[in-house]
Design a protein around this motif. Sequence first.
Motif, short mmCIF file in Angstrom:
data_model
loop_
_atom_site.label_atom_id
_atom_site.label_comp_id
_atom_site.label_asym_id
_atom_site.label_seq_id
_atom_site.Cartn_x
_atom_site.Cartn_y
_atom_site.Cartn_z
N LEU A 213 -13.49 1.11 5.50
CA LEU A 213 -14.47 0.51 4.60
C LEU A 213 -13.86 -0.05 3.32
O LEU A 213 -14.57 -0.68 2.52
N GLN A 214 -12.58 0.17 3.09
CA GLN A 214 -11.97 -0.33 1.86
C GLN A 214 -12.00 -1.86 1.86
O GLN A 214 -11.67 -2.50 2.87
N PRO A 215 -12.40 -2.49 0.75
CA PRO A 215 -12.42 -3.94 0.68
C PRO A 215 -11.04 -4.54 0.98
O PRO A 215 -10.01 -3.91 0.72
N VAL A 216 -11.04 -5.74 1.52
CA VAL A 216 -9.78 -6.40 1.89
C VAL A 216 -8.88 -6.61 0.68
O VAL A 216 -7.67 -6.47 0.75
N LEU A 217 -9.50 -6.93 -0.47
CA LEU A 217 -8.73 -7.13 -1.70
C LEU A 217 -9.22 -6.14 -2.76
O LEU A 217 -9.98 -6.52 -3.67
N ALA A 218 -8.83 -4.91 -2.62
CA ALA A 218 -9.27 -3.86 -3.55
C ALA A 218 -8.45 -3.95 -4.83
O ALA A 218 -7.52 -3.18 -5.06
N ILE A 219 -8.80 -4.93 -5.67
CA ILE A 219 -8.05 -5.17 -6.91
C ILE A 219 -8.70 -4.38 -8.05
O ILE A 219 -9.89 -4.52 -8.32
N SER A 220 -7.90 -3.57 -8.72
CA SER A 220 -8.39 -2.82 -9.88
C SER A 220 -8.36 -3.75 -11.10
O SER A 220 -7.32 -4.32 -11.43
#
Length: 511
Positions: A213-220
């Motif tokens: 389920l983690q987004p493709v671009l998990a940018i903080s």
Amino acid sequence: MLVMNYLKQHLDNKSLILIFRGVVVGLLSGLIVGSFRWLIEISLRFWQKGFRLAHTNWTILLGGLILVLIISLILAKFLHDEPHIAGSGIPEVEIQLQGQLTLNWWSILWRKYVGGVLAIGSGLFLGREGPSIQLGSSIGQGIAEQTNLNKTNTRILIASGAAGGLAAAFNAPIAGTMFVLEEVFHNFSVRVWLSSLSAALAANFVTSTIFGLQPVLAISHQTYFPLSSYWTLLVLGIFLGLFGLLYQKVLLLMPHLYARIKFIPTSLNGLVPLLLLLPLGYFAPELLGGGNNLILDLNTAKETTLLLFGVFLLRFVFSMISYGSGLPGGIFLPILTLGAVLGALFGNILVVLHLISPTMIPSLIIFAMAGYFAGIGKAPFTAILLITEMVGNLANLMPLAIVSLVAYIVVDLFKGAPIYESLADKMMLPTSAQFSGKTDQLTLTIVPESHLVGQPVKTIHWPKNTLLIKITRGTKALIPDGSTILRAGDFVTFVVPYQQRLTVRKKIERM
């Protein structure tokens, strides 16, 4: 029981059938595109590992050369037998939905799948999303043909498969649906929307099960962009719009440049980027591929302005060479990657000038991805939704919208056309001006500025062989007669000659 009673009360049988068909297409699209994504990732890691080992064993490069030659020959054979697997496949889907192109779905499906894994998985600067859209549309067409659906329902399943393909490629079901309506179908049809959303959700469920389920671009990034710095968004939008125009012009020029290569057949043009891949992979294996990992690295790395400009130049040039060769692969992810690099470059310049804090650069990277795609594709709603779903954060919808709108306006002011529509226009397709007897349905919206608003149907000179059969006004479906007056927002449905669907649509839109 309560759920079933509610569905029976609020959904008619036709809607339930549309949803069911969409779910079936979506589940199959999710399985096919999910395995497609997985094989590309495995292949890319194999190539990157090989290039790193080549630093200690130069004979690996010789093996890479032999492999490149084999892949080139395989892809040349595929392209010779089925030319419509070239590139992203989105222009083909668009023209197919307009009734101007008939494809062999099975021929497209397996060749695009294998060819896409070979080309994209090798590390060329190509994206998986365009092929994923064509794979999904082929599945939709295949199901429609196997169940003997009519032309209208076949077109709905093709569009639904395309939505499912994009949703599976990026885990972005809402953007997948909007992309089909905004960029591919060019019209808001309730039936297409309902079926496409069902397919996108089903496909996303499958790929989420595979990849998590983690987004493709998990940018903080900074949760909220400060209002005092909103002026930078206007400048960023202009900056992206101008570079978007450059991208459009160079990409459309590439077929002419490749045509000057006389010593190899067109189907072997892929040999050019594949050979260039060897030195690039040897010296910079981390830059290979569509750019997903590079975008994530930009968020944490502290590159200099000069280095960022060099990365942009390298990715811009090699993206053009890769896509211009005609190999199976898209431009969606490469565009987002270029946008991310431009956002980091723009942010670095502002930091050097002491105009913003370095902590704001990750936010600018996100905004720039949306803005660059909105300008090049001229699909701002898709851009906003896509980046929101890929990043997994709803906090910055306002900045995303501002940058996307400004970039769109800049490209529009300079007469830039949507890139996929431009690519479709350049495809040489046989046309038929004769009415063969086969018909299809066409639904268009009466926009408020149209001079048709307020006109009785009998006074309007519709194109030849065109029959107005229904007007949808709100939730009501009206059977028009000569005295029926058109209103803004009406959905008008015509029966048109199948081969002339695109021509009729453009004529009515000009009206």
